[in-house]
Scaffold this active site. Structure first.
Site, short mmCIF file in Angstrom:
data_model
loop_
_atom_site.label_atom_id
_atom_site.label_comp_id
_atom_site.label_asym_id
_atom_site.label_seq_id
_atom_site.Cartn_x
_atom_site.Cartn_y
_atom_site.Cartn_z
N ILE A 249 0.83 -1.22 0.00
CA ILE A 249 0.00 0.00 0.00
C ILE A 249 0.86 1.26 0.00
CG2 ILE A 249 -1.99 -1.06 1.11
CD1 ILE A 249 -1.04 0.05 3.77
N GLY A 250 2.17 1.11 0.01
CA GLY A 250 3.02 2.30 -0.01
C GLY A 250 4.49 1.94 -0.07
N GLY B 275 8.52 3.99 0.18
CA GLY B 275 9.23 5.22 0.51
C GLY B 275 10.68 4.93 0.81
N GLY B 276 11.44 5.99 1.12
CA GLY B 276 12.85 5.83 1.41
C GLY B 276 13.09 4.95 2.63
N GLY C 65 11.18 2.32 3.55
CA GLY C 65 10.81 0.93 3.34
C GLY C 65 9.49 0.79 2.61
N VAL D 105 5.48 -0.66 2.68
CA VAL D 105 4.39 -0.87 3.64
C VAL D 105 3.37 -1.82 3.03
CG1 VAL D 105 2.63 0.23 5.05
CG2 VAL D 105 4.74 1.46 4.52
N LYS E 66 5.48 -2.39 8.02
CA LYS E 66 6.54 -1.67 7.30
C LYS E 66 7.80 -2.53 7.31
CE LYS E 66 7.13 2.70 7.03
NZ LYS E 66 7.35 4.14 7.26
N ASP F 122 10.48 14.12 10.03
CA ASP F 122 9.94 14.03 8.67
C ASP F 122 8.44 14.32 8.69
OD1 ASP F 122 9.89 13.71 5.97
OD2 ASP F 122 10.01 11.52 5.98
#
Length: 964
Positions: A688-689, A691-692, A694, A696, A710, A806
């Site tokens: 579902i996602g 990013g830098g 990891g 998800v 994650k 972040d």
């Protein structure tokens, strides 16, 4: 007589035999039993702590119960009965054993600054000797316990900094002996009980901070004649300030700031002759400062900023003999600054900015040489700066921009040893900058002299300001060369010398300014080639050298500057072709116009000579003539490499499968699933996602629970690297608006973080996706407040403080009810040390959200989080992403919002998301005002997240005019 003597002899004899018999219980034995019983109670107390037991409590065990009175945190009286338990500041969680009520001799119980939760359900009334009950800064919830009112000896009660809800019980007005009462920092509602006026022995009363009381300040509080400290700040109070508060003759502190108080300041407050600190800031007070304030002869601090107070500043304020801090900014004051201000020689801080003051700056402001902060910006002041400022060695921050000041800068002023910030922009200051030949011991970080009438050369002594981060001199009449000493500014981040008359070349030494991110030399008389040394500045993001006389070709080395996102070389005499490599491919076409001898893809095509091979003709023909046998060899080699890669991948997969069972699961609450269930989630169709940090995955557990997993990779040789300890800390966090970390699962190759699942995804997805318009204003404001509360908890209620690192809309997740939850916090430190430093998001934020100070310090703190949160507020207001589509290269949402609104909150109507309907004007202006405070360039000017929560909570305005 003989008979009586005989009787006395035998009585004495039998008494001695009885007392010396080994079967008789001596007086010491009951005492030993008492020690054992007390020790058992304390040990049972310790056993209820669910967190790791602090080493300071290692002495609490039955093996040394005889030394109970020497246990850490324990105090006994002469009979070895426990009278005090102090286990404060130990980061303990769990609950308190009900057995504690058996310690009936207990007088002091201090459990403050821990993580205790639940409610105070133990039998408090049995502690009849209790005088001090301090539970400050824990996680207790539920209603305030009424049973504490039965503690007739209680003198000190502190329930502040918890999650108690509901109303203050009326019975809290029955503490006859109470001297200290703090209920601040909870979630209390309803009115402040008038019955609190019965606590006539009270010396300290604190009720504000996060509580949201209905109504105003009860006039009955004027009966607390022994009160020394009264703090009702930040608790939603409205109505007038009761004149009865003027009866509190012993009061030395009165804090009513950050409320919605209205009306005029009662002149009766002038009767508080013992008052030292008075803060009425951030309210809606009107009228003038009462002349009765002349009676406040002990006053050291007066804060009235952000109100609607008008009229002149009374001369009596300037004559207060002990006054040290005077903050009256953002009001409607007119007239002159009192001429005697500073004559007491004790002034430390003055802020009169954003009023309508006129006249001269008093010469006495720094008479005592104690003045550190002087802020007079945005007024109508005129005339010269007092010459005395050149000898005011205590000065640290000076902000006097946006006035009509004239004359020259006093000799020695810029070289004062403690000076860190000088802002004199947008005035009529003339003359030249003095050149100090001797060494400079300066702390100057920011110097803004732009838009004045300064002339002459820029002195070489400018290079002595080694800590300077911002040098803004645009819009003046400086001339001559840019001194090569500027290369000594090792910390410089922003350098703006535009719109002057500088001539000569750019000193190549500028390449030594390795912290530079912003360089503007436009609209001068500079000439010569562009120095290739600029390419040494690896973090430069913006360069503008337009409207000069630069010649020669564009250095190809600039194309290798990956950080450079915006450049303007227009209107010069540059020649040759525009390099078609690196960053040159991404610059705006307008970056090169006005150079008649420059050619390239953005401009006119460059002439192709007969000696130059055609890129489209000859080059392609040569490619076509590659012999077939070389093509075959290349293809065969590629096939062999592919087969080797496949074999190695299979071997690695098999090795990984052998270790797949060696998983360690750390649960942070009771779970109904195990590591095998978590591993089943790691499928591509569950992603579902990404990013830098990891990937998800969404997972469905056997019991029906939904989780988010994650997956964090581990760099070779750096397994864990402290992640386990940090995750355990994060796993303890319990807050309504923070995503719960349920478990941590790891083996030698992978770390898995298991979170509660948020079905509505991130705020960024909802806001900027196709259905963003469905997120209406009321919901956006609610989300803003909830996210702020989550961040405030991390900053102010966690020990040690947790900095998110972040903050962005994609890290604010929404549950099924669109309730905000802060996610992905606290792991950046691990990620940075774990070999993923190439990921900006993992280190210091995401592009568009990064605070400006990061560029020159490479460090972040809680105020960096505040800046990022301010960007999120602008997203909620405008519906726009942080970067892109702002009409100009390199402009982000912060710069655009400031430009479009001209820094005025009334201008928010120009930037509101067009998809929004029925937006309350006052609410939008308040949220924009908070956003602008959050994105202040200097971190010290930004509010804390606790202050942000308060200001946003006050934004909700019933029955206000709406923008259709």
């Amino acid at each position: 007589m003989a008979a009586s003597g005989t009787i006395l002899f035998f009585f004495t004899y039998f008494l001695l035999v009885f007392l010396t018999s080994p079967h008789v219980i001596t007086s010491s034995q009951p005492h030993n039993l008492s020690l054992r019983r007390q020790a058992k109670i304390l040990v049972s107390l310790k056993q209820d702590f669910v967190a790791s037991i602090p080493s300071t409590l290692s002495s609490w065990n039955m093996s040394n119960y005889m030394y109970l009175c020497s246990w850490n945190g324990i105090t006994c009286d002469d009979t070895k009965s426990v009278t005090s338990i102090d286990i404060s500041n130990l980061n303990i969680s769990g609950s308190l054993s009900p057995n504690i009520h058996e310690l009936t001799t207990l007088q002091i119980l201090n459990i403050s600054n821990n993580l205790f939760s639940g409610n105070l359900s133990w039998e408090i009334p049995r502690l009849k000797a209790l005088q001090v009950l301090d539970a400050y800064n824990n996680n207790f919830s539920g209603p305030l316990p009424l049973v504490v009112t039965q503690l007739l000896q209680l003198k000190h009660l502190d329930f502040g900094g918890n999650y108690f809800s509901g109303q203050i019980p009326l019975g809290y007005g029955n503490f006859n002996q109470l001297e200290f009462l703090s209920l601040a920092g909870n979630d209390l509602r309803g009115p402040i009980p008038r019955e609190l006026g019965n606590l006539t022995n009270l010396r300290w009363l604190q009720l504000g901070y996060f509580n949201q009381f209905d109504g105003g300040i009860p006039q009955e509080l004027g009966k607390l004649v022994n009160l020394v400290h009264l703090d009702l700040s930040s608790c939603n109070l409205d109505g007038p300030i009761p004149a009865e508060l003027g009866n509190l003759n012993m009061l030395d502190t009165l804090f009513l700031q950050k409320n919605q108080l209205t009306g005029m300041i009662p002149p009766e407050l002038g009767n508080l002759t013992s008052l030292k600190s008075l803060d009425l800031s951030i309210n809606e007070l009107t009228g003038a400062i009462p002349i009765e304030f002349s009676g406040l002869q002990e006053l050291t601090l007066l804060n009235l900023f952000i109100n609607n107070v008008r009229g002149e500043i009374p001369q009596c304020i300037a004559e207060l003999p002990e006054l040290e801090v005077l903050n009256l900014w953002r009001n409607n004051f007119t007239g002159f600054i009192p001429s005697k201000l500073g004559m007491n020689g004790k002034l430390v801080e003055i802020d009169l900015s954003s009023n309508r003051l006129t006249g001269l700056i008093p010469k006495s402001l720094c008479l005592g040489r104690n003045l550190r902060i002087l802020i007079l910006l945005n007024n109508f002041l005129f005339g010269p700066l007092p010459d005395d400022f050149g000898q005011c060695h205590s000065l640290s921050r000076v902000r006097m921009g946006q006035n009509y000041l004239s004359g020259s800068i006093p000799t020695g002023f810029l070289y004062l040893p403690e000076l860190s910030l000088v802002e004199l922009q947008n005035n009529y200051i003339s003359g030249q900058l003095s050149n100090k030949k001797s060494s400079v011991s300066s702390k100057l970080e920011g110097l803004n002299l732009s838009n004045n009438r300064l002339s002459g050369a820029l002195p070489s002594a400018i290079g002595k300001f080694s800590g300077l981060k911002n040098l803004l001199l645009s819009g003046n009449r400086f001339s001559g060369d840019i001194p090569s000493d500027i290369s000594r500014l090792k910390s410089i981040s922003k350098l703006d010398l535009s719109r002057n008359n500088f001539s000569g070349r750019i000193p190549p030494e500028i390449g030594n300014c390795l912290s530079l991110t912003y360089l503007d030399l436009s609209q001068n008389q500079l000439s010569g080639p562009i120095p290739v040394q600029i390419a040494q500045i690896h973090i430069l993001t913006y360069i503008n050298i337009s409207w000069n006389h630069f010649n020669d070709s564009l250095p190809e080395e600039i194309g290798s500057m990956k950080s450079l996102t915006s450049a303007d070389f227009s209107h010069n005499n540059l020649t040759g072709s525009i390099p078609e490599t690196g960053q040159y491919l991404f610059f705006n076409s307008t970056s090169f116009i006005g150079n008649p001898y420059l050619c390239g893809s953005y401009l006119t095509p460059c002439n192709i000579t007969s000696n130059a091979p055609s890129q489209l003709g000859d080059g392609s023909d040569k490619k076509a003539k590659v012999p077939t046998k070389y093509k075959f060899i290349f293809a065969f080699g590629l096939l062999v490499c592919s087969l080797i890669f496949v074999v190695l991948a299979i071997i690695k997969t098999r090795k990984g499968s052998k270790n797949s069972n060696s998983w360690k699961l750390t649960a942070f609450q009771k779970l109904e699933f195990g590591s095998e269930d978590i591993l089943q989630c790691l499928k591509d169709n569950n992603i579902i996602g990404r990013g830098g940090a990891g990937t998800v995955y969404r997972g469905n557990m056997p019991n029906g629970d939904h989780v988010a997993v994650k997956k964090l990779g581990i760099s070779k040789g750096t397994h864990d690297n402290g992640l386990s300890a940090e995750v355990k800390t994060l796993g303890k966090i319990r807050h309504r608006y923070i995503v719960r970390l349920l478990a941590f699962c790891s083996n030698k190759e992978i770390n898995l973080l298991v979170y509660e699942y948020m079905p509505n995804g991130s705020l960024g997805e909802v806001l900027h996706g196709k259905n963003g318009g469905l997120l209406q204003w009321d919901t956006r404001l609610k989300i803003a407040i909830e996210a702020a509360k989550g961040l405030s908890y991390l900053h102010h209620d966690c020990s040690p403080m947790i900095i998110h690192r972040d903050v962005k809309s994609n890290n604010i997740l929404l549950n099924s009810e669109l309730e905000a939850h802060v996610a992905d916090f606290g792991l950046a430190k691990y990620l940075q040390n774990n070999g993923t430093s190439e990921c900006m998001s993992a280190i210091a934020g995401s592009y568009g959200y990064i605070a400006p100070e990061y560029a020159y310090t490479l460090k972040i703190d809680e105020k960096s989080d505040v800046y990022s949160y301010g960007v999120v507020l602008l997203e909620l207001i405008t519906g726009r992403r942080p970067v892109g589509n702002f009409g100009e290269e390199g402009v982000d949402i912060v710069q655009w919002a400031k430009r479009e609104t001209n820094w005025s909150k009334e201008g928010v109507v120009k930037i509101l998301d067009e998809r929004l309907k029925n937006v309350a004007t006052a609410e939008a202006m308040q949220v924009f005002f908070v956003a602008m405070l959050c994105v202040e360039e200097y971190s010290v000017e930004r509010p804390t997240m606790r202050e942000v929560v308060q200001m946003l909570s006050q934004a909700k305005q019933p029955n206000t005019f709406q923008i259709q």
